[in-house]
Scaffold this motif. Structure first.
Motif, PDB file in Angstrom:
ATOM      1  N   ASN A  55       0.743  -1.282   0.110  1.00  0.00           N
ATOM      2  CA  ASN A  55      -0.059   0.065   0.038  1.00  0.00           C
ATOM      3  C   ASN A  55       0.872   1.089  -0.132  1.00  0.00           C
ATOM      4  O   ASN A  55       1.216   1.441   0.847  1.00  0.00           O
ATOM      5  N   ILE A  56       1.024   1.701  -1.164  1.00  0.00           N
ATOM      6  CA  ILE A  56       2.041   2.950  -1.307  1.00  0.00           C
ATOM      7  C   ILE A  56       1.136   4.231  -1.694  1.00  0.00           C
ATOM      8  O   ILE A  56       0.378   4.338  -2.835  1.00  0.00           O
ATOM      9  N   THR A  57       1.324   5.260  -0.928  1.00  0.00           N
ATOM     10  CA  THR A  57       0.504   6.393  -1.075  1.00  0.00           C
ATOM     11  C   THR A  57       1.327   7.636  -0.448  1.00  0.00           C
ATOM     12  O   THR A  57       2.131   7.356   0.684  1.00  0.00           O
ATOM     13  N   ASP A  58       0.998   8.882  -0.903  1.00  0.00           N
ATOM     14  CA  ASP A  58       1.409  10.200  -0.093  1.00  0.00           C
ATOM     15  C   ASP A  58       0.209  10.669   0.522  1.00  0.00           C
ATOM     16  O   ASP A  58       0.206  11.695   1.135  1.00  0.00           O
ATOM     17  N   GLU A  59      -0.912  10.014   0.906  1.00  0.00           N
ATOM     18  CA  GLU A  59      -1.926  10.281   1.716  1.00  0.00           C
ATOM     19  C   GLU A  59      -1.886   9.668   2.919  1.00  0.00           C
ATOM     20  O   GLU A  59      -3.119   9.484   3.711  1.00  0.00           O
ATOM     21  N   ILE A  60      -0.654   9.216   3.523  1.00  0.00           N
ATOM     22  CA  ILE A  60      -0.496   8.482   4.734  1.00  0.00           C
ATOM     23  C   ILE A  60      -1.177   9.249   5.884  1.00  0.00           C
ATOM     24  O   ILE A  60      -1.997   8.868   6.830  1.00  0.00           O
ATOM     25  N   GLU A  61      -0.756  10.946   5.895  1.00  0.00           N
ATOM     26  CA  GLU A  61      -1.234  11.652   6.935  1.00  0.00           C
ATOM     27  C   GLU A  61      -2.700  11.552   7.072  1.00  0.00           C
ATOM     28  O   GLU A  61      -3.366  11.628   8.162  1.00  0.00           O
ATOM     29  N   GLY A  66       6.572   2.393   2.556  1.00  0.00           N
ATOM     30  CA  GLY A  66       6.821   3.697   2.127  1.00  0.00           C
ATOM     31  C   GLY A  66       5.798   4.614   1.505  1.00  0.00           C
ATOM     32  O   GLY A  66       4.716   4.251   1.506  1.00  0.00           O
ATOM     33  N   ASN A  67       6.295   5.782   1.044  1.00  0.00           N
ATOM     34  CA  ASN A  67       5.419   6.569   0.417  1.00  0.00           C
ATOM     35  C   ASN A  67       5.398   6.696  -1.197  1.00  0.00           C
ATOM     36  O   ASN A  67       6.629   6.509  -1.645  1.00  0.00           O
ATOM     37  N   THR A  68       4.786   7.341  -1.790  1.00  0.00           N
ATOM     38  CA  THR A  68       4.839   7.460  -3.150  1.00  0.00           C
ATOM     39  C   THR A  68       6.069   8.367  -3.498  1.00  0.00           C
ATOM     40  O   THR A  68       6.753   7.986  -4.416  1.00  0.00           O
ATOM     41  N   THR A  69       6.039   9.561  -2.894  1.00  0.00           N
ATOM     42  CA  THR A  69       7.143  10.255  -3.260  1.00  0.00           C
ATOM     43  C   THR A  69       8.577   9.616  -3.019  1.00  0.00           C
ATOM     44  O   THR A  69       9.440   9.894  -3.816  1.00  0.00           O
ATOM     45  N   GLY A  70       8.634   9.101  -1.774  1.00  0.00           N
ATOM     46  CA  GLY A  70       9.830   8.253  -1.619  1.00  0.00           C
ATOM     47  C   GLY A  70      10.076   7.406  -2.702  1.00  0.00           C
ATOM     48  O   GLY A  70      11.699   7.222  -3.031  1.00  0.00           O
ATOM     49  N   PHE A  71       9.416   6.566  -3.434  1.00  0.00           N
ATOM     50  CA  PHE A  71       9.984   5.575  -4.352  1.00  0.00           C
ATOM     51  C   PHE A  71       9.972   6.244  -5.710  1.00  0.00           C
ATOM     52  O   PHE A  71      10.933   5.983  -6.250  1.00  0.00           O
ATOM     53  N   ALA A 119      -3.637   2.044 -14.840  1.00  0.00           N
ATOM     54  CA  ALA A 119      -4.716   2.874 -14.247  1.00  0.00           C
ATOM     55  C   ALA A 119      -5.542   2.512 -12.994  1.00  0.00           C
ATOM     56  O   ALA A 119      -6.650   2.458 -13.019  1.00  0.00           O
ATOM     57  N   ASP A 120      -4.540   2.351 -11.880  1.00  0.00           N
ATOM     58  CA  ASP A 120      -5.011   1.809 -10.701  1.00  0.00           C
ATOM     59  C   ASP A 120      -4.562   3.019  -9.690  1.00  0.00           C
ATOM     60  O   ASP A 120      -3.709   3.567 -10.076  1.00  0.00           O
ATOM     61  N   ALA A 121      -4.954   3.053  -8.357  1.00  0.00           N
ATOM     62  CA  ALA A 121      -4.380   3.965  -7.589  1.00  0.00           C
ATOM     63  C   ALA A 121      -2.960   4.085  -7.236  1.00  0.00           C
ATOM     64  O   ALA A 121      -2.484   5.096  -7.140  1.00  0.00           O
ATOM     65  N   PHE A 122      -2.536   2.727  -7.375  1.00  0.00           N
ATOM     66  CA  PHE A 122      -0.996   2.623  -7.301  1.00  0.00           C
ATOM     67  C   PHE A 122      -0.346   3.303  -8.368  1.00  0.00           C
ATOM     68  O   PHE A 122       0.603   4.218  -8.212  1.00  0.00           O
ATOM     69  N   GLY A 123      -0.651   3.130  -9.873  1.00  0.00           N
ATOM     70  CA  GLY A 123       0.076   3.625 -11.176  1.00  0.00           C
ATOM     71  C   GLY A 123      -0.355   4.955 -11.133  1.00  0.00           C
ATOM     72  O   GLY A 123       0.495   5.875 -11.457  1.00  0.00           O
ATOM     73  N   ILE A 124      -1.442   5.357 -10.777  1.00  0.00           N
ATOM     74  CA  ILE A 124      -1.931   6.416 -11.082  1.00  0.00           C
ATOM     75  C   ILE A 124      -1.008   7.813 -10.095  1.00  0.00           C
ATOM     76  O   ILE A 124      -0.712   8.812 -10.593  1.00  0.00           O
ATOM     77  N   GLU A 125      -1.023   7.336  -8.906  1.00  0.00           N
ATOM     78  CA  GLU A 125      -0.438   8.272  -8.065  1.00  0.00           C
ATOM     79  C   GLU A 125       0.831   8.359  -8.150  1.00  0.00           C
ATOM     80  O   GLU A 125       1.620   9.419  -8.027  1.00  0.00           O
ATOM     81  N   LEU A 126       1.532   7.186  -8.565  1.00  0.00           N
ATOM     82  CA  LEU A 126       3.223   7.320  -8.721  1.00  0.00           C
ATOM     83  C   LEU A 126       3.570   7.998 -10.131  1.00  0.00           C
ATOM     84  O   LEU A 126       4.425   8.670  -9.971  1.00  0.00           O
ATOM     85  N   ALA A 127       2.574   7.842 -11.043  1.00  0.00           N
ATOM     86  CA  ALA A 127       2.821   8.594 -12.241  1.00  0.00           C
ATOM     87  C   ALA A 127       2.814  10.002 -11.993  1.00  0.00           C
ATOM     88  O   ALA A 127       3.282  10.868 -12.650  1.00  0.00           O
ATOM     89  N   ALA A 128       1.789  10.523 -11.270  1.00  0.00           N
ATOM     90  CA  ALA A 128       1.386  12.107 -11.028  1.00  0.00           C
ATOM     91  C   ALA A 128       2.815  12.430 -10.359  1.00  0.00           C
ATOM     92  O   ALA A 128       2.962  13.576 -10.739  1.00  0.00           O
ATOM     93  N   VAL A 129       3.251  11.905  -9.223  1.00  0.00           N
ATOM     94  CA  VAL A 129       4.436  12.524  -8.639  1.00  0.00           C
ATOM     95  C   VAL A 129       5.581  12.347  -9.470  1.00  0.00           C
ATOM     96  O   VAL A 129       6.333  13.372  -9.634  1.00  0.00           O
TER      97      VAL A 129
END
Length: 397
Positions: free
Chosen positions: A130-136, A150-155, A182-192
């Motif tokens: 579960n990798i996301t920048d929305e941990i907080e 870890g979080n998205t930005t770190g990766f 086009a899943d939460a994982f890939g979408i968020e990583l690509a955006a960062v």
């Protein structure tokens, strides 16, 4: 949905058959992607580690609670990799089976979908894959949710740093082709990545998203190749990691850095492609020289007769160690007490000693690994020693 009740794995079942447990079992529920597009990830990173952990716990007689050892009993459902089925199964585990604890599902999107139910019934949710920048934000909304991988930005920053090393060595230029599931994982990583990579001087010359479960990815690879990139990056899930690599071989995609995400660390990936993946980069990696990691991998091999994958498997096993130590440390199956124990204490795991800061164990994780001589060693990470330095990809052999 199919309900499967295990006193343990096949090995632990034999132990249970020969041991008289007087104490009531501790029921632990789990929703499994036994079939569907997420089945490969679950089978590599989660299921064999659950089997290992249960066999070890029940081999010791169970978890020590209230002065007696209580065996673990698993109750599992197959959700067919369907989020709606997963939600129904988690709800059923909580309300009908009334399990004492639940293990988290495989995948970023599945963890997000399960979080409200875990929170409603007070289950500690030690999420791994579960990798996301929305941990907080998620931690505030779901105070029983914990993050370990870890979080998205770190990766993305780990990937950027790896590319920088290759660029500084003259192995690659600045042109990057990027694709994502086009899943939460890939979408968020690509955006960062769209922010981090250009800021580091890279030009994203190809940027393509594709639906989860896409069978034919040849147009994606052909489109990327047409842009003549120096590096190819795919924020991918297991089926597409395999498919993209196969198409890259067919198309002879000539890049100095070839990166795919989930499943690059799987032994099955090396088993399918052999020496052709020499120099391939991917998400995760581990440091095989660390003593706790060596102990974990030795135990895994002793049970399963093979090695675990080189990324989330060890972290998922570590999350089970956290749950075990928290239950025994709190000396209770009260979920609130166990959750509070997780928040306040540190734990000895396959990753070393870990603890949670505002629900996030973001101090120790590997971000990028690379295949070399049949092993997938970490080349980038946060707060952890890496095994080797990255090298350029030199053809597909």
């Amino acid at each position: 949905m199919r309900r499967i009740v295990f006193g343990a794995t096949a090995l632990a079942a034999a132990l249970l058959a020969s041991t008289a447990f007087a104490a009531d079992p501790i029921k632990i529920g789990r929703v499994v992607h036994m079939t569907g597009p997420a089945a490969g990830g679950d089978a590599a990173s989660h299921s064999p580690n659950v089997e290992l952990w249960v066999s070890q716990v029940n081999g010791r007689g169970g978890l020590m609670v209230g002065g007696e050892r209580r065996p673990v009993e698993l109750v599992e459902y197959d959700d067919k990799s369907n989020p709606a089925e997963m939600i129904k199964a988690v709800q059923r585990l909580a309300t009908q089976d009334e399990v004492d604890f639940m293990l988290t599902p495989w995948g970023t999107g599945f963890n997000a979908a399960a979080a409200p139910i875990f929170a409603k019934y007070g289950y500690p949710q030690i999420s791994v894959t579960n990798i996301t920048d929305e941990i907080e934000e998620l931690s505030e909304r779901f105070p029983n949710m914990f993050f370990t991988l870890g979080n998205t930005t770190g990766f993305v920053e780990g990937l950027r740093d790896t590319l920088n090393k290759l660029r500084d060595n003259g192995a690659i230029g600045n042109k990057v082709a990027m694709v994502n599931v086009a899943d939460a994982f890939g979408i968020e990583l690509a955006a960062v990545a769209r922010e981090v990579l250009p800021a580091a001087g890279y030009e994203i010359v190809f940027d393509k998203s594709y639906p989860l479960g896409t069978a034919d990815l040849s147009p994606v690879v052909k489109g990327a190749k047409a842009t003549e990139p120096d590096a190819f990056i795919a924020f991918s899930y297991p089926p597409d990691t395999f498919a993209l690599t196969e198409q890259a071989i067919i198309e002879n995609l000539d890049v100095g850095a070839f990166y795919t995400a989930v499943a690059t660390a799987f032994p099955a990936y090396a088993g399918k492609f052999g020496s052709k993946i020499e120099g391939n980069l991917g998400a995760g990696g581990v440091n095989l020289d660390l003593e706790p990691m060596t102990e974990y991998r030795t135990a895994f091999n002793a049970l399963h007769g093979n090695q675990p994958e080189y990324w989330a498997a060890a972290t998922y096993y570590a999350s089970l160690q956290v749950l075990e130590q928290a239950i025994e440390g709190a000396d209770s199956t009260d979920r609130e007490a166990v959750t509070e124990y997780i928040k306040a204490n540190s734990f000895d795991t396959a990753l070393g000693t870990i603890s949670f800061d505002k629900h996030n164990e973001s101090k120790h994780y590997w971000t990028v690994g690379q295949w070399h001589d049949g092993q997938f060693n970490a080349v980038a990470g946060v707060g952890v020693p890496v095994a080797v330095e990255p090298v350029a990809k030199e053809g597909w052999n």
